[in-house]
Every structure is written in structure tokens, then in C-alpha cells.
Design a protein around this motif. Structure first.
Motif, short mmCIF file in Angstrom:
data_model
loop_
_atom_site.label_atom_id
_atom_site.label_comp_id
_atom_site.label_asym_id
_atom_site.label_seq_id
_atom_site.Cartn_x
_atom_site.Cartn_y
_atom_site.Cartn_z
N PRO A 90 0.81 -1.23 0.00
CA PRO A 90 0.00 0.00 0.00
C PRO A 90 0.83 1.28 0.00
N LEU A 91 2.04 1.22 0.55
CA LEU A 91 2.90 2.40 0.55
C LEU A 91 3.34 2.75 -0.87
N LEU A 92 3.71 1.74 -1.64
CA LEU A 92 4.08 1.95 -3.04
C LEU A 92 2.88 2.47 -3.84
N GLU A 93 1.71 1.91 -3.57
CA GLU A 93 0.48 2.37 -4.24
C GLU A 93 0.25 3.86 -3.97
N ALA A 94 0.38 4.26 -2.73
CA ALA A 94 0.16 5.67 -2.36
C ALA A 94 1.17 6.59 -3.02
N LYS A 95 2.44 6.17 -3.05
CA LYS A 95 3.48 6.99 -3.68
C LYS A 95 3.27 7.09 -5.19
N ALA A 96 2.88 5.97 -5.82
CA ALA A 96 2.63 5.98 -7.27
C ALA A 96 1.45 6.90 -7.59
N GLU A 97 0.40 6.82 -6.78
CA GLU A 97 -0.77 7.68 -7.01
C GLU A 97 -0.39 9.15 -6.82
N LYS A 98 0.43 9.45 -5.84
CA LYS A 98 0.86 10.83 -5.60
C LYS A 98 1.64 11.37 -6.80
N MET A 99 2.55 10.55 -7.35
CA MET A 99 3.32 10.96 -8.53
C MET A 99 2.40 11.19 -9.72
N LEU A 100 1.42 10.30 -9.88
CA LEU A 100 0.48 10.42 -10.99
C LEU A 100 -0.38 11.68 -10.86
N ILE A 101 -0.90 11.94 -9.68
CA ILE A 101 -1.72 13.13 -9.45
C ILE A 101 -0.90 14.40 -9.71
N ARG A 102 0.34 14.41 -9.25
CA ARG A 102 1.21 15.57 -9.49
C ARG A 102 1.38 15.82 -10.99
N LYS A 103 1.56 14.74 -11.77
CA LYS A 103 1.72 14.88 -13.23
C LYS A 103 0.41 15.35 -13.86
N LEU A 104 -0.72 14.82 -13.41
CA LEU A 104 -2.02 15.26 -13.96
C LEU A 104 -2.25 16.74 -13.68
N ILE A 105 -1.85 17.21 -12.50
CA ILE A 105 -1.97 18.63 -12.17
C ILE A 105 -1.08 19.45 -13.10
N ASP A 106 0.17 19.00 -13.29
CA ASP A 106 1.10 19.71 -14.19
C ASP A 106 0.56 19.79 -15.62
N LEU A 107 -0.13 18.73 -16.05
CA LEU A 107 -0.69 18.70 -17.41
C LEU A 107 -2.01 19.48 -17.51
N GLY A 108 -2.57 19.88 -16.36
CA GLY A 108 -3.83 20.63 -16.37
C GLY A 108 -5.06 19.76 -16.53
N TYR A 109 -4.97 18.49 -16.13
CA TYR A 109 -6.10 17.56 -16.31
C TYR A 109 -6.98 17.44 -15.08
N THR A 110 -6.67 18.13 -14.00
CA THR A 110 -7.49 18.03 -12.79
C THR A 110 -8.46 19.20 -12.69
N MET A 111 -9.50 19.01 -11.88
CA MET A 111 -10.48 20.07 -11.63
C MET A 111 -9.99 20.92 -10.47
N PRO A 112 -10.41 22.21 -10.43
CA PRO A 112 -10.02 23.06 -9.30
C PRO A 112 -10.55 22.53 -7.96
N THR A 113 -11.79 22.04 -7.95
CA THR A 113 -12.35 21.44 -6.75
C THR A 113 -12.81 20.03 -7.10
N PRO A 114 -12.21 19.01 -6.47
CA PRO A 114 -12.55 17.62 -6.80
C PRO A 114 -13.99 17.28 -6.44
N LEU A 115 -14.52 16.27 -7.14
CA LEU A 115 -15.85 15.74 -6.80
C LEU A 115 -15.81 15.14 -5.41
N ARG A 116 -16.88 15.22 -4.72
CA ARG A 116 -16.97 14.62 -3.38
C ARG A 116 -17.73 13.30 -3.48
N ALA A 117 -17.14 12.25 -2.96
CA ALA A 117 -17.81 10.96 -2.94
C ALA A 117 -18.90 10.98 -1.86
N THR A 118 -20.05 10.47 -2.22
CA THR A 118 -21.15 10.41 -1.24
C THR A 118 -21.51 9.00 -0.92
#
Length: 142
Positions: free
Chosen positions: A114-142
Motif C-alpha cells: 500500500p505504501l508503493l500504491e500511495a506513492k505511485a498515485e501521488k506521482m500520478l496526481i502531481r503529473k495530472l496537475i502539471d498537465l492541467g487535467y485536474t479540476m479546481p475542486t474535486p468531486l466529493r464521494a457520497t
């Protein structure tokens, strides 16, 4: 007289994959604690395809995730291999909430790390932000 084949060719010629911007492909590799993680991101019109490779170019399990109406909850399904509790399903769910787009995710990160999973996801999210693919405010899970 137009054949079925001609109709298919005509309709395929009219399809635009991602509007005027086209398909965007990004690839990168990160080395983390003696582990090599490979990433490929393909941005289409209304979805993102992501591949995360662990120490190899193995495809891994394939998941599809999308926001469902009317409550904007996120649904994830295993398309190839794996089950809904594997590593990739959680990443796919969170990527939909972060981007607001449908996500196709192929992932071969081991389930018992799970630690590797979390680090990989963090790297991926950082790249998606750099590419401009994320929303300013994320959807909230209900």
C-alpha cells in the motif's frame, strides 16, 4: 448502392477522437526505493487512459471508473483481471474524483504494497496537475 462496409468507412471518417485538440500522450518513469514505476497517460476528449507499470512493461489489471448520476458517486469495475478490491480500483476511483473525467486504468502494482500504491498515485496526481487535467475542486464521494 452503398454497402455496409462503405457506411462504416464514411461514419469512421466523420469521428473526431478528441475535438480540435486531438489525443495527448504523456509518458514518464520514476525510480522509488529500488523500484521502477512507468506511467503512460493518454488524454482523450472525455476520458483519460492511465497505465502504471511496476518494474516492467506488464499490462496488469484493467479498471474503468466513472461518475454516476444523480449523486456524483464513482463506480468502478474490473474490465480485465483483478477484482474491485485490487490496487488499481482505488486509484481509478480517486482519479475520477480529482479529474471529473472517466478513467481507464491499467495497473500492475502489487496488492500487498500500500505504501508503493500511495506513492505511485501521488506521482500520478502531481503529473495530472502539471498537465492541467485536474479540476479546481474535486468531486466529493457520497
Amino acid at each position: 448502392m452503398e454497402t455496409d462496409y462503405d457506411q462504416v468507412l464514411r461514419s469512421v471518417a466523420q469521428v473526431k477522437i478528441a475535438g480540435d485538440d486531438g489525443v495527448k500522450v504523456s509518458c514518464f518513469t520514476e525510480v522509488l526505493d529500488d523500484v521502477t514505476l512507468h506511467f503512460q497517460i493518454i488524454r482523450l476528449a472525455k476520458q483519460i487512459y492511465v497505465w502504471i507499470g511496476y518494474n516492467s512493461a506488464k499490462f496488469g489489471n484493467l479498471y474503468a471508473a466513472a461518475s454516476t448520476r444523480p449523486s456524483n458517486t464513482v463506480s468502478v469495475t474490473s474490465v480485465l483481471g483483478g477484482t474491485s478490491d485490487n490496487t488499481g480500483s482505488g486509484i481509478a476511483r480517486r482519479l475520477v474524483m480529482k479529474t471529473g473525467l472517466n478513467i481507464i486504468l491499467a495497473c500492475n502494482i502489487p496488492k500487498n504494497n500500500p505504501l508503493l500504491e500511495a506513492k505511485a498515485e501521488k506521482m500520478l496526481i502531481r503529473k495530472l496537475i502539471d498537465l492541467g487535467y485536474t479540476m479546481p475542486t474535486p468531486l466529493r464521494a457520497t
